[in-house]
Design a protein around this motif. Sequence first.
Motif, PDB file in Angstrom:
ATOM      1  N   GLY A 298       0.820  -1.199   0.000  1.00  0.00           N
ATOM      2  CA  GLY A 298       0.000   0.000   0.000  1.00  0.00           C
ATOM      3  C   GLY A 298       0.851   1.245   0.000  1.00  0.00           C
ATOM      4  N   LYS A 299       0.225   2.360  -0.265  1.00  0.00           N
ATOM      5  CA  LYS A 299       0.913   3.636  -0.409  1.00  0.00           C
ATOM      6  C   LYS A 299       1.694   4.008   0.839  1.00  0.00           C
ATOM      7  N   TYR A 300       1.142   3.700   2.014  1.00  0.00           N
ATOM      8  CA  TYR A 300       1.764   4.149   3.259  1.00  0.00           C
ATOM      9  C   TYR A 300       2.502   3.038   3.990  1.00  0.00           C
ATOM     10  N   TYR A 301       2.612   1.878   3.363  1.00  0.00           N
ATOM     11  CA  TYR A 301       3.329   0.788   4.023  1.00  0.00           C
ATOM     12  C   TYR A 301       4.831   1.039   3.940  1.00  0.00           C
ATOM     13  N   SER A 302       5.555   0.782   5.039  1.00  0.00           N
ATOM     14  CA  SER A 302       6.985   1.050   5.117  1.00  0.00           C
ATOM     15  C   SER A 302       7.779  -0.241   5.261  1.00  0.00           C
ATOM     16  N   PRO A 303       8.458  -0.701   4.215  1.00  0.00           N
ATOM     17  CA  PRO A 303       9.352  -1.863   4.350  1.00  0.00           C
ATOM     18  C   PRO A 303      10.477  -1.606   5.351  1.00  0.00           C
ATOM     19  N   ALA A 304      10.964  -0.360   5.421  1.00  0.00           N
ATOM     20  CA  ALA A 304      12.042  -0.044   6.358  1.00  0.00           C
ATOM     21  C   ALA A 304      11.580  -0.261   7.796  1.00  0.00           C
ATOM     22  N   LEU A 305      10.355   0.143   8.100  1.00  0.00           N
ATOM     23  CA  LEU A 305       9.825  -0.085   9.440  1.00  0.00           C
ATOM     24  C   LEU A 305       9.770  -1.574   9.751  1.00  0.00           C
ATOM     25  N   GLU A 306       9.424  -2.387   8.760  1.00  0.00           N
ATOM     26  CA  GLU A 306       9.332  -3.828   8.995  1.00  0.00           C
ATOM     27  C   GLU A 306      10.682  -4.415   9.371  1.00  0.00           C
ATOM     28  N   TRP A 307      11.759  -4.034   8.668  1.00  0.00           N
ATOM     29  CA  TRP A 307      13.043  -4.639   9.027  1.00  0.00           C
ATOM     30  C   TRP A 307      13.602  -4.097  10.327  1.00  0.00           C
ATOM     31  N   VAL A 308      13.176  -2.902  10.728  1.00  0.00           N
ATOM     32  CA  VAL A 308      13.550  -2.427  12.064  1.00  0.00           C
ATOM     33  C   VAL A 308      12.866  -3.285  13.123  1.00  0.00           C
ATOM     34  N   ALA A 309      11.580  -3.544  12.946  1.00  0.00           N
ATOM     35  CA  ALA A 309      10.850  -4.377  13.906  1.00  0.00           C
ATOM     36  C   ALA A 309      11.435  -5.782  13.975  1.00  0.00           C
ATOM     37  N   GLN A 310      11.793  -6.345  12.823  1.00  0.00           N
ATOM     38  CA  GLN A 310      12.343  -7.700  12.790  1.00  0.00           C
ATOM     39  C   GLN A 310      13.707  -7.790  13.465  1.00  0.00           C
ATOM     40  N   ALA A 311      14.423  -6.665  13.530  1.00  0.00           N
ATOM     41  CA  ALA A 311      15.787  -6.691  14.048  1.00  0.00           C
ATOM     42  C   ALA A 311      15.874  -6.426  15.545  1.00  0.00           C
ATOM     43  N   ILE A 312      14.732  -6.264  16.222  1.00  0.00           N
ATOM     44  CA  ILE A 312      14.737  -6.048  17.671  1.00  0.00           C
ATOM     45  C   ILE A 312      14.313  -7.349  18.338  1.00  0.00           C
ATOM     46  N   PHE A 313      15.286  -8.081  18.875  1.00  0.00           N
ATOM     47  CA  PHE A 313      15.031  -9.400  19.431  1.00  0.00           C
ATOM     48  C   PHE A 313      14.814  -9.387  20.943  1.00  0.00           C
ATOM     49  N   SER A 314      15.267  -8.317  21.615  1.00  0.00           N
ATOM     50  CA  SER A 314      15.103  -8.231  23.072  1.00  0.00           C
ATOM     51  C   SER A 314      15.195  -6.769  23.485  1.00  0.00           C
ATOM     52  N   THR A 315      14.847  -6.489  24.738  1.00  0.00           N
ATOM     53  CA  THR A 315      14.914  -5.111  25.223  1.00  0.00           C
ATOM     54  C   THR A 315      16.345  -4.591  25.226  1.00  0.00           C
ATOM     55  N   ALA A 316      17.332  -5.482  25.270  1.00  0.00           N
ATOM     56  CA  ALA A 316      18.735  -5.072  25.262  1.00  0.00           C
ATOM     57  C   ALA A 316      19.148  -4.453  23.931  1.00  0.00           C
ATOM     58  N   ASP A 317      18.342  -4.652  22.879  1.00  0.00           N
ATOM     59  CA  ASP A 317      18.679  -4.097  21.572  1.00  0.00           C
ATOM     60  C   ASP A 317      18.396  -2.604  21.479  1.00  0.00           C
ATOM     61  N   PHE A 318      17.804  -2.023  22.507  1.00  0.00           N
ATOM     62  CA  PHE A 318      17.488  -0.594  22.501  1.00  0.00           C
ATOM     63  C   PHE A 318      18.722   0.194  22.922  1.00  0.00           C
ATOM     64  N   ASN A 319      19.660   0.342  21.963  1.00  0.00           N
ATOM     65  CA  ASN A 319      20.892   1.085  22.228  1.00  0.00           C
ATOM     66  C   ASN A 319      21.433   1.632  20.918  1.00  0.00           C
ATOM     67  N   ILE A 320      22.273   2.642  21.018  1.00  0.00           N
ATOM     68  CA  ILE A 320      22.765   3.344  19.831  1.00  0.00           C
ATOM     69  C   ILE A 320      23.594   2.437  18.917  1.00  0.00           C
ATOM     70  N   PRO A 321      24.600   1.711  19.417  1.00  0.00           N
ATOM     71  CA  PRO A 321      25.402   0.867  18.512  1.00  0.00           C
ATOM     72  C   PRO A 321      24.553  -0.137  17.729  1.00  0.00           C
ATOM     73  N   ASN A 322      23.522  -0.664  18.354  1.00  0.00           N
ATOM     74  CA  ASN A 322      22.668  -1.629  17.663  1.00  0.00           C
ATOM     75  C   ASN A 322      21.992  -0.996  16.451  1.00  0.00           C
ATOM     76  N   PHE A 323      21.457   0.215  16.617  1.00  0.00           N
ATOM     77  CA  PHE A 323      20.736   0.847  15.514  1.00  0.00           C
ATOM     78  C   PHE A 323      21.682   1.422  14.462  1.00  0.00           C
ATOM     79  N   VAL A 324      22.860   1.884  14.871  1.00  0.00           N
ATOM     80  CA  VAL A 324      23.851   2.304  13.880  1.00  0.00           C
ATOM     81  C   VAL A 324      24.247   1.102  13.017  1.00  0.00           C
ATOM     82  N   GLY A 325      24.505  -0.032  13.664  1.00  0.00           N
ATOM     83  CA  GLY A 325      24.816  -1.242  12.918  1.00  0.00           C
ATOM     84  C   GLY A 325      23.687  -1.666  12.014  1.00  0.00           C
ATOM     85  N   LEU A 326      22.456  -1.486  12.479  1.00  0.00           N
ATOM     86  CA  LEU A 326      21.286  -1.831  11.679  1.00  0.00           C
ATOM     87  C   LEU A 326      21.267  -1.045  10.374  1.00  0.00           C
ATOM     88  N   LEU A 327      21.540   0.258  10.461  1.00  0.00           N
ATOM     89  CA  LEU A 327      21.521   1.097   9.263  1.00  0.00           C
ATOM     90  C   LEU A 327      22.712   0.830   8.352  1.00  0.00           C
TER      91      LEU A 327
END
Length: 395
Positions: A298-327
Motif C-alpha cells: 500500500g501507499k503508506y506501508y513502510s518496508p524499512a519499518l518492517e526490518w527495524v521491527a524484525q531486528a529487535i530481538f530483546s529489550t537489550a537491543d534498545f541502544n545506539i550501537p545496535n541501531f547504527v549497525g542496523l543502518l
Amino acid sequence: MYKLLILFLSIPLFSMAQDDKDEQLYLTADHEISKEKTAIKCILNEDLSVGYVKCYDGINENNTLLKQLNKMVHVDDALKPNQYSNYVKSTGYEQYLVGDFKDGKPYNGFFRADRKKVNEWLLFDFYKDGVLTMQWYNNLFHTIESEDNRLNFITLNSESTFLNAELQDGMEIIPATIKRGAGEVVRFVKDRKTSYIMLGLYAENYGEMIKITPDAQGFLISSVQRSSAKVSFSNNGRKLEYFDNQNKLVNKVELIHTELNATENIDPKQMIMYFQKGNKIYQEQLKNPKDQKEDPQGKYYSPALEWVAQAIFSTADFNIPNFVGLLENDGWRIGRLGYHTFIDGKEIGLRYRNGDQEGTYSMDFYEKGKISRAEELSIKNKTPDQIAEILKIIK
C-alpha cells in the motif's frame, strides 16, 4: 517534500551567498556587526555556511581566530534568548549568534556544529568558560513535517543541556554511513535516560523517519506519516504486529525463542534465525508457519519499518550501537547472527554449535547441503560479540 528538504539544506539561495561574499563585515567589541573596519574582520567559513545560515570566522590583523559569527537564524522565544544577550543579537525578526575562541578553541558563546557530527541539522554548541553546557538546534524531524519555507529551516526551537559533559535533556545525533544515501540515529533524552530513538533515512528522492519507543511489553515503532508496528516480548518469544497509517492491524507474526540446540517446539526443517541475548546465542522460529502472510502493501506501508521491527530481538537491543549497525549493515534483514534453513531438502545458511570453552560457539556455513567457504566462514570458539563483528564484514 524530502527532495525539497535536501535542496534547502545543501544549496543556499544564490543571491544570499553572493551578497555575503561581496560584502565585507566586521565585529565591534560589543559584538555588533559593522560594515566599517574594526579590529575583528569576518571571513566567510565555506564549510560551516550551509543552507540559509552564514558562518564567519572573526580574525584580527594577525589572522588569529578570535570569534565566530553566525548570521540569519531565528531563535524561538521559548529558548529565552534574552538571557544570552552578550552572544545573541537581533536584526529585526532574525538574530545572529557570536562565540569567543580562546587558544583556537570554543570558550564562550555559540558555535555551529561540524556537519560531520550532525549531518544536516542546524545545531549550535554553547560554551561557558570552555565547557559545553547547552545546545540550541532546529528539530529537523518537526521541520520536515512543517511548511517548506525559509523560517522553518532557520528557527532554533529546541535545547539540549549538559552537566559534566553528560547529556541531561535533549538529543544526540550519531551519523550512519549508508550506501547511496545518508542516515542517522538520534537519541532523545529526558532526565539522563533515553526516552526514544529516531532513525533518519535520506536519499535524493526518498526520506523516512522511524521512531522507536519503549513500552511495558516491548517497543512501539512508527514511520512518520506511514505505517507502524508493535514488538511484544514474552518469556519464550516475541510477537510482531503491523498496522497501516489508520492504525488498523494488517499482519501479526508470532515467534518462538529457545537457547541454541534446544529442540522443544523447534522444527529443524523450518527456517531458524539466530540472535544474541546476553552472552548466549538463541534461535528463533515462527510459531506457526501457516500464519505467515505476504508483506502488507500500500501507499503508506513502510518496508524499512518492517526490518527495524524484525531486528529487535530483546529489550537489550534498545541502544545506539545496535541501531547504527542496523543502518550500516543493510538492516540485518535476517538477524545479526544469520539463519539456517533448507531449500529443496538441502541445508543452507549457518549452523552453530557450542564451543570448547564456556560462552563460546563454533559455526559452519552450508550451501547446497555441504559445508562451503570453510576458510572464510567457519568460526571456532568465539563469543557472540566476536561472531557478530566477523559477520558484519563478510559479504
